[in-house]
Design a protein around this motif. Structure first.
Motif, short mmCIF file in Angstrom:
data_model
loop_
_atom_site.label_atom_id
_atom_site.label_comp_id
_atom_site.label_asym_id
_atom_site.label_seq_id
_atom_site.Cartn_x
_atom_site.Cartn_y
_atom_site.Cartn_z
N PHE A 131 0.83 -1.21 0.00
CA PHE A 131 0.00 0.00 0.00
C PHE A 131 0.86 1.26 0.00
CE2 PHE A 131 -2.57 3.43 1.57
CZ PHE A 131 -3.70 3.28 0.78
N PHE A 135 0.66 4.13 -2.76
CA PHE A 135 0.52 5.55 -2.46
C PHE A 135 1.57 6.35 -3.24
CE2 PHE A 135 0.78 9.02 1.03
CZ PHE A 135 -0.11 9.81 0.33
N ASN A 142 -0.94 11.06 -10.08
CA ASN A 142 -1.69 12.31 -9.88
C ASN A 142 -0.88 13.52 -10.34
OD1 ASN A 142 -4.14 11.37 -8.83
ND2 ASN A 142 -3.20 10.96 -6.87
N VAL A 146 -1.98 16.43 -13.01
CA VAL A 146 -2.10 17.85 -12.65
C VAL A 146 -1.08 18.72 -13.37
CG1 VAL A 146 -1.79 19.46 -10.72
CG2 VAL A 146 -3.15 17.41 -10.41
N PHE A 168 -7.31 23.43 -6.34
CA PHE A 168 -6.58 22.26 -5.87
C PHE A 168 -6.44 22.27 -4.34
CE2 PHE A 168 -2.53 19.81 -5.37
CZ PHE A 168 -3.03 18.62 -5.85
N SER A 171 -10.16 22.90 -2.39
CA SER A 171 -11.07 21.75 -2.26
C SER A 171 -10.56 20.78 -1.19
CB SER A 171 -11.24 21.03 -3.61
OG SER A 171 -10.00 20.64 -4.12
N ALA A 172 -9.22 20.66 -1.07
CA ALA A 172 -8.66 19.78 -0.03
C ALA A 172 -8.97 20.32 1.36
CB ALA A 172 -7.15 19.65 -0.23
N TYR A 175 -12.67 20.04 2.12
CA TYR A 175 -13.02 18.64 2.40
C TYR A 175 -12.62 18.25 3.84
CZ TYR A 175 -12.90 13.54 1.96
OH TYR A 175 -13.08 12.18 2.14
N VAL A 182 -18.92 14.29 -1.57
CA VAL A 182 -17.87 14.42 -2.59
C VAL A 182 -18.47 14.75 -3.96
CG1 VAL A 182 -16.02 13.16 -3.75
CG2 VAL A 182 -16.36 12.89 -1.31
N TYR A 186 -17.41 17.60 -6.79
CA TYR A 186 -17.03 17.32 -8.18
C TYR A 186 -17.80 18.27 -9.11
CZ TYR A 186 -14.86 12.82 -6.92
OH TYR A 186 -14.07 11.85 -6.40
N GLY B 22 -10.80 7.43 -9.50
CA GLY B 22 -11.82 8.48 -9.34
C GLY B 22 -12.88 8.20 -8.29
N PRO B 25 -12.56 8.71 -3.38
CA PRO B 25 -13.01 9.61 -2.31
C PRO B 25 -14.47 9.43 -1.93
CG PRO B 25 -11.73 10.81 -3.94
CD PRO B 25 -11.99 9.46 -4.51
N SER B 26 -15.33 9.32 -2.95
CA SER B 26 -16.77 9.18 -2.68
C SER B 26 -17.08 7.86 -1.97
CB SER B 26 -17.54 9.28 -3.99
OG SER B 26 -18.90 9.10 -3.77
N LEU B 112 -8.85 18.35 -11.00
CA LEU B 112 -8.16 18.97 -9.85
C LEU B 112 -8.80 18.53 -8.53
CD1 LEU B 112 -7.60 22.57 -11.25
CD2 LEU B 112 -5.83 20.93 -10.66
N VAL B 113 -10.13 18.50 -8.49
CA VAL B 113 -10.82 18.10 -7.26
C VAL B 113 -10.56 16.62 -6.97
CG1 VAL B 113 -13.10 17.82 -6.20
CG2 VAL B 113 -12.60 19.87 -7.49
N ILE B 114 -10.65 15.77 -7.99
CA ILE B 114 -10.44 14.32 -7.79
C ILE B 114 -9.02 14.05 -7.30
CG2 ILE B 114 -10.14 12.12 -9.02
CD1 ILE B 114 -12.57 12.80 -10.68
N VAL B 115 -8.04 14.68 -7.92
CA VAL B 115 -6.64 14.45 -7.53
C VAL B 115 -6.43 14.90 -6.08
CG1 VAL B 115 -4.27 15.25 -7.92
CG2 VAL B 115 -5.65 14.49 -9.84
N SER B 116 -6.93 16.06 -5.77
CA SER B 116 -6.78 16.59 -4.42
C SER B 116 -7.39 15.64 -3.38
CB SER B 116 -7.47 17.96 -4.39
OG SER B 116 -7.63 18.43 -3.13
N PHE B 117 -8.60 15.14 -3.65
CA PHE B 117 -9.27 14.20 -2.73
C PHE B 117 -8.54 12.87 -2.65
CE2 PHE B 117 -13.80 16.06 -3.11
CZ PHE B 117 -13.41 17.11 -2.29
N SER B 118 -8.12 12.37 -3.81
CA SER B 118 -7.50 11.05 -3.84
C SER B 118 -6.25 11.02 -2.97
CB SER B 118 -7.11 10.66 -5.28
OG SER B 118 -8.26 10.56 -6.05
N VAL B 119 -5.43 12.06 -3.08
CA VAL B 119 -4.20 12.12 -2.27
C VAL B 119 -4.56 12.15 -0.79
CG1 VAL B 119 -2.18 13.52 -1.72
CG2 VAL B 119 -2.83 13.18 -4.10
N LEU B 120 -5.57 12.96 -0.45
CA LEU B 120 -5.98 13.06 0.95
C LEU B 120 -6.48 11.72 1.49
CD1 LEU B 120 -8.05 16.34 1.41
CD2 LEU B 120 -5.94 15.70 2.54
N VAL B 121 -7.33 11.07 0.71
CA VAL B 121 -7.92 9.80 1.16
C VAL B 121 -6.86 8.72 1.30
CG1 VAL B 121 -9.49 7.94 0.48
CG2 VAL B 121 -10.23 10.30 0.29
N LEU B 122 -5.96 8.63 0.32
CA LEU B 122 -4.89 7.63 0.40
C LEU B 122 -3.99 7.89 1.61
CD1 LEU B 122 -3.94 7.29 -3.37
CD2 LEU B 122 -4.90 5.50 -1.93
N ALA B 123 -3.72 9.18 1.88
CA ALA B 123 -2.89 9.52 3.04
C ALA B 123 -3.60 9.13 4.34
CB ALA B 123 -2.59 11.02 3.03
#
Lengths: 208, 168
Positions: A131, A135, A142, A146, A168, A171-172, A175, A182, A186, B22, B25-26, B112-123
């Protein structure tokens, strides 16, 4: 138009196309594309463009571009477009069946096998390190997604660049603080992007 | 398990996202909130998803199998297959909207929103697995190798699995 279609059918038949052959090719791709989306895409190009000439490079590039604005998994959308292009609705059904059936069965089988060995500490330890690697790979993926947006908007002027960074990071933060649904974010991200791009393009047209 | 709600949750995650990661996050938001899944199951499904053939988004299938067994896997398969059908509608109107600035704005905004969320969720998932310096090193090295494109992702994952298996 009709002549063009008849020519296409004739060319496909000459290159060994049939519904059975289409199913066989997708079954091979579905069962052997270990390594995720990149490998699946590589095999699709290899089989359909280079080995069998059922579609051209230009057609594939056009399909891939369209899939960027469709919801869901891009590769499934590409599969649908290729199937539709080659054999209409029947082609769509056969293509999806051929790609998804073997890969879904293997995914479920590996998940079931994993469930029976998941209690062993060594397996848990391996999973944690895998994992961590996922990551890392995901950060790279990612970044690749971007980076072109950042570069294009940097060249386009400060308004678009500020929008990119703002959306970018904003939104983080939003959230983390508010935990909103979510899907709503989007939609807001898409609408915000559309409004800013449209407005800046209009301004630049007026400036010219 | 409320199967209709389960199906709706997975369908929503796929419908309002794009690409293999994608829906993460959801799905993470909803399945954890409903108490149907744990962080550990997300870790397991994402890892299994990298080992299996086919599109990378099939990790969702693995997650739903771990969470809800075979019925869950079959429902998630249907939920994965339905949204991409909209590509046929997109194809119909693509030439008219492809060149419009707003279309590119929608795409970039969602990415941009998906990438931002994905990194957060994985972290967040990685943190819940227990962070230590060796895992952070594996993450950093994997990211560097993946960006350099010198080593295939499969090799990176195989070496990481071996390190974890031996180190325990």
């Amino acid at each position: 138009m009709k002549d063009h279609r008849e020519n296409k059918v004739w060319e496909l038949k000459q290159s060994g196309f049939s519904l059975g052959a289409l199913l066989r090719v997708w079954l091979i791709i579905g069962a052997t594309s270990f390594g995720g989306g990149a490998m699946t895409q590589y095999l699709i190009q290899d089989h359909f463009i280079y080995r069998r000439s059922w579609i051209t490079e230009e057609e594939y590039a056009h399909f891939w571009a369209m899939c960027q604005i469709a919801p869901g998994i891009n590769l499934l959308a590409v599969t649908i477009l290729i199937g539709n292009h080659l054999a209409g609705r029947m082609g769509v059904a056969i293509s999806l069946l051929g790609l998804v059936l073997p890969s879904a069965v293997i995914t479920i089988a590996i998940s079931a096998a994993y469930s029976s060995i998941s209690q062993y500490p060594r397996v848990q330890s391996a999973l944690r390190t895998v994992f961590a690697a996922i990551f890392g790979i995901s950060l790279a993926t990612n970044w690749r997604m971007v980076r072109p947006i950042l570069l294009a908007n940097y060249k386009h002027g400060w308004q678009r660049f500020a929008f990119t960074l703002g959306l970018f990071t904003g939104s983080a933060v939003f959230y983390m603080v508010c935990k909103p649904p979510v899907a709503i974010l989007y939609i807001l991200g898409g609408l915000f992007g559309a409004a800013v791009y449209w407005r800046t393009a209009k301004k630049s047209d007026e400036g010219e | 398990m409320y199967w209709l709600l389960f199906f709706a949750v997975v369908l929503k995650a796929v419908l309002f996202s794009t690409g293999g990661m994608g829906p993460l996050p959801s799905l993470h938001n909803d399945l954890i909130a409903y108490g149907w899944s744990t962080e550990k199951e997300f870790t397991e499904a994402l890892a299994i998803g990298q080992l299996t053939p086919g599109p990378s988004g099939l990790w969702v299938l693995s997650l739903c199998y771990l969470v809800a067994g075979l019925p869950g896997a079959l429902l998630s398969c249907l939920a994965l297959l339905l949204p991409p059908q909209l590509i046929l509608l997109v194809q119909y109107g693509y030439s008219r909207i492809a060149g419009h600035e707003a279309t590119q704005g929608v795409l970039d905004g969602v990415v941009l929103v998906i990438v931002s969320f994905s990194v957060l969720v994985l972290a967040e998932i990685m943190k819940s697995n227990g962070l230590d310096i060796s895992l952070l090193i594996i993450t950093a090295v994997s990211a560097a190798l993946a960006i350099s494109r010198r080593v295939s992702a499969n090799y990176i994952l195989a070496v990481a699995a071996l390190v974890g298996f031996i180190a325990n």
